[in-house]
Every structure is written in structure tokens, then in C-alpha cells.
Design a protein around this motif. Structure first.
Motif, PDB file in Angstrom:
ATOM      1  N   LEU A  88       0.741  -1.364  -0.112  1.00  0.00           N
ATOM      2  CA  LEU A  88      -0.148  -0.040  -0.084  1.00  0.00           C
ATOM      3  C   LEU A  88       0.732   1.140   0.042  1.00  0.00           C
ATOM      4  CD1 LEU A  88      -2.605  -1.046   2.766  1.00  0.00           C
ATOM      5  CD2 LEU A  88      -2.952  -1.094   0.108  1.00  0.00           C
ATOM      6  N   PRO A  89       0.348   2.146  -0.601  1.00  0.00           N
ATOM      7  CA  PRO A  89       1.379   3.460  -0.515  1.00  0.00           C
ATOM      8  C   PRO A  89       1.217   4.024   0.756  1.00  0.00           C
ATOM      9  CG  PRO A  89      -0.737   3.775  -2.040  1.00  0.00           C
ATOM     10  CD  PRO A  89      -0.600   2.400  -1.535  1.00  0.00           C
ATOM     11  N   GLU A  90       2.217   4.635   1.099  1.00  0.00           N
ATOM     12  CA  GLU A  90       2.145   5.375   2.373  1.00  0.00           C
ATOM     13  C   GLU A  90       1.454   6.531   2.273  1.00  0.00           C
ATOM     14  OE1 GLU A  90       6.028   6.474   4.024  1.00  0.00           O
ATOM     15  OE2 GLU A  90       6.972   4.554   3.238  1.00  0.00           O
ATOM     16  N   PRO A  91       0.626   6.840   3.347  1.00  0.00           N
ATOM     17  CA  PRO A  91      -0.139   8.000   3.434  1.00  0.00           C
ATOM     18  C   PRO A  91       0.380   9.316   3.437  1.00  0.00           C
ATOM     19  CG  PRO A  91      -0.325   6.849   5.707  1.00  0.00           C
ATOM     20  CD  PRO A  91       0.444   6.073   4.577  1.00  0.00           C
ATOM     21  N   ALA A  92       0.000  10.299   2.746  1.00  0.00           N
ATOM     22  CA  ALA A  92       0.717  11.684   2.677  1.00  0.00           C
ATOM     23  C   ALA A  92       0.455  12.112   4.056  1.00  0.00           C
ATOM     24  CB  ALA A  92      -0.264  12.524   1.763  1.00  0.00           C
ATOM     25  N   ALA A  93       1.518  12.995   4.367  1.00  0.00           N
ATOM     26  CA  ALA A  93       1.628  13.805   5.769  1.00  0.00           C
ATOM     27  C   ALA A  93       0.510  14.780   5.868  1.00  0.00           C
ATOM     28  CB  ALA A  93       3.029  14.253   5.944  1.00  0.00           C
ATOM     29  N   ASP A  94      -0.124  14.632   6.859  1.00  0.00           N
ATOM     30  CA  ASP A  94      -1.325  15.456   7.097  1.00  0.00           C
ATOM     31  C   ASP A  94      -0.664  16.985   7.415  1.00  0.00           C
ATOM     32  OD1 ASP A  94      -3.797  16.792   7.234  1.00  0.00           O
ATOM     33  OD2 ASP A  94      -4.221  15.512   9.025  1.00  0.00           O
ATOM     34  N   THR A  95      -1.023  17.991   6.645  1.00  0.00           N
ATOM     35  CA  THR A  95      -0.245  19.372   6.656  1.00  0.00           C
ATOM     36  C   THR A  95      -0.807  20.109   7.766  1.00  0.00           C
ATOM     37  OG1 THR A  95      -1.886  20.011   5.248  1.00  0.00           O
ATOM     38  CG2 THR A  95       0.282  19.618   4.316  1.00  0.00           C
ATOM     39  N   HIS A  96      -2.216  19.632   8.295  1.00  0.00           N
ATOM     40  CA  HIS A  96      -2.565  20.416   9.497  1.00  0.00           C
ATOM     41  C   HIS A  96      -1.993  19.949  10.679  1.00  0.00           C
ATOM     42  CE1 HIS A  96      -6.033  22.076  11.667  1.00  0.00           C
ATOM     43  NE2 HIS A  96      -6.086  20.709  12.316  1.00  0.00           N
ATOM     44  N   ILE A  97      -1.524  18.694  10.837  1.00  0.00           N
ATOM     45  CA  ILE A  97      -0.912  18.348  12.041  1.00  0.00           C
ATOM     46  C   ILE A  97       0.556  19.004  12.192  1.00  0.00           C
ATOM     47  CG2 ILE A  97       0.088  16.152  13.195  1.00  0.00           C
ATOM     48  CD1 ILE A  97      -2.030  14.544  12.013  1.00  0.00           C
ATOM     49  N   ALA A  98       1.300  19.079  10.754  1.00  0.00           N
ATOM     50  CA  ALA A  98       2.574  19.689  10.903  1.00  0.00           C
ATOM     51  C   ALA A  98       2.337  21.354  11.269  1.00  0.00           C
ATOM     52  CB  ALA A  98       2.938  19.391   9.418  1.00  0.00           C
ATOM     53  N   LYS A  99       1.297  21.755  10.675  1.00  0.00           N
ATOM     54  CA  LYS A  99       0.960  23.245  11.136  1.00  0.00           C
ATOM     55  C   LYS A  99       0.957  23.351  12.634  1.00  0.00           C
ATOM     56  CE  LYS A  99      -1.926  27.044   9.495  1.00  0.00           C
ATOM     57  NZ  LYS A  99      -3.243  27.291   8.792  1.00  0.00           N
ATOM     58  N   ILE A 100       0.143  22.605  13.442  1.00  0.00           N
ATOM     59  CA  ILE A 100      -0.056  22.598  14.745  1.00  0.00           C
ATOM     60  C   ILE A 100       1.261  22.417  15.417  1.00  0.00           C
ATOM     61  CG2 ILE A 100      -1.255  21.465  16.809  1.00  0.00           C
ATOM     62  CD1 ILE A 100      -3.548  20.874  14.852  1.00  0.00           C
ATOM     63  N   ASP A 101       2.064  21.426  14.974  1.00  0.00           N
ATOM     64  CA  ASP A 101       3.466  21.175  15.703  1.00  0.00           C
ATOM     65  C   ASP A 101       4.303  22.391  15.586  1.00  0.00           C
ATOM     66  OD1 ASP A 101       2.640  18.673  16.637  1.00  0.00           O
ATOM     67  OD2 ASP A 101       3.726  17.545  14.599  1.00  0.00           O
ATOM     68  N   SER A 102       4.363  22.878  14.392  1.00  0.00           N
ATOM     69  CA  SER A 102       5.124  24.170  14.383  1.00  0.00           C
ATOM     70  C   SER A 102       4.643  25.344  15.098  1.00  0.00           C
ATOM     71  CB  SER A 102       5.393  24.515  12.839  1.00  0.00           C
ATOM     72  OG  SER A 102       3.936  24.881  12.473  1.00  0.00           O
ATOM     73  N   THR A 103       3.287  25.330  15.379  1.00  0.00           N
ATOM     74  CA  THR A 103       2.737  26.567  16.274  1.00  0.00           C
ATOM     75  C   THR A 103       3.239  26.082  17.437  1.00  0.00           C
ATOM     76  OG1 THR A 103       0.978  26.722  14.843  1.00  0.00           O
ATOM     77  CG2 THR A 103       0.720  27.854  16.873  1.00  0.00           C
TER      78      THR A 103
END
Length: 117
Positions: A88-103
């Protein structure tokens, strides 16, 4: 001592009694008793009440065991099958979670700077 004296008196009294030791028809009665003892009675063998039920229960258990043994032998064995291996292809990284992490990281850095002042 007194008890021995009483026993002796009873023994003497029994010797002097005029009663006969056996009754007049003793021989006839004794012959009848011997006849009855010599006769062999044929006793009927009594079958216990639980015996037929025990036989019936053991037959049912035996028939049930044979039924299940024969049923297993008649079935076809299951053939193993290979499953397809799909990658199975790896799921794309969720940009929303990355945005919360950087905040969160930025907020932590700001608090450290404020605490150092």
C-alpha cells in the motif's frame, strides 16, 4: 464376693428345678426345621432398576461418538491458499498536524525567551 455368692445361688436354684430341658414335641419341630434348611430355594435374580437405563445411556454415547468420528473423516481437507501481497502507498503527511506542531514549537520558544529575561 457378694456377686459370686448370688451366682452360686442361681446355679443351685436352676439345678433343682423340675422343668424339662426340652418340650414334648421338640423332635418333630426339629425335623421340620432340618427339612426346611435342606431345601434349596431358587432365588430369582432381580435386575436393578438403573441397569437398563445404564445400557441405553452407554449405547447413546457410543453412537454419538461414532457419528462425530465418521463426520470428520468424510469432510474434505482445506487446501491452503496463498494470499496476494499488496504494497500500500504510504499515506501523505497531514499538513494540518504539521502546522499545529510548528505552532506549538514556536510557543515553547517564546516562553523560554520570556523566562530567561
Amino acid at each position: 464376693m457378694e456377686n459370686n455368692h448370688i451366682d452360686q445361688q442361681f446355679n443351685e436354684a436352676s439345678k433343682h428345678s423340675e422343668e424339662p430341658t426340652v418340650f414334648p414335641g421338640f423332635d418333630k419341630v426339629w425335623e421340620k426345621v432340618e427339612e426346611k434348611l435342606d431345601q434349596k430355594k431358587e432365588k430369582k435374580k432381580i435386575i436393578p432398576v438403573w441397569f437398563p437405563y445404564g445400557i441405553a445411556a452407554s449405547l447413546m454415547i457410543g453412537i454419538g461418538a461414532l457419528y462425530f468420528l465418521n463426520k470428520k473423516d468424510s469432510e474434505q481437507p482445506v487446501k491452503p491458499e496463498m494470499a496476494e501481497h499488496k504494497i500500500l502507498p504510504e499515506p501523505a503527511a497531514d499538513t494540518h498536524i504539521a502546522k499545529i506542531d510548528s505552532t506549538i514549537k514556536n510557543n515553547i520558544k517564546k516562553e523560554k525567551i520570556l523566562l530567561n529575561l
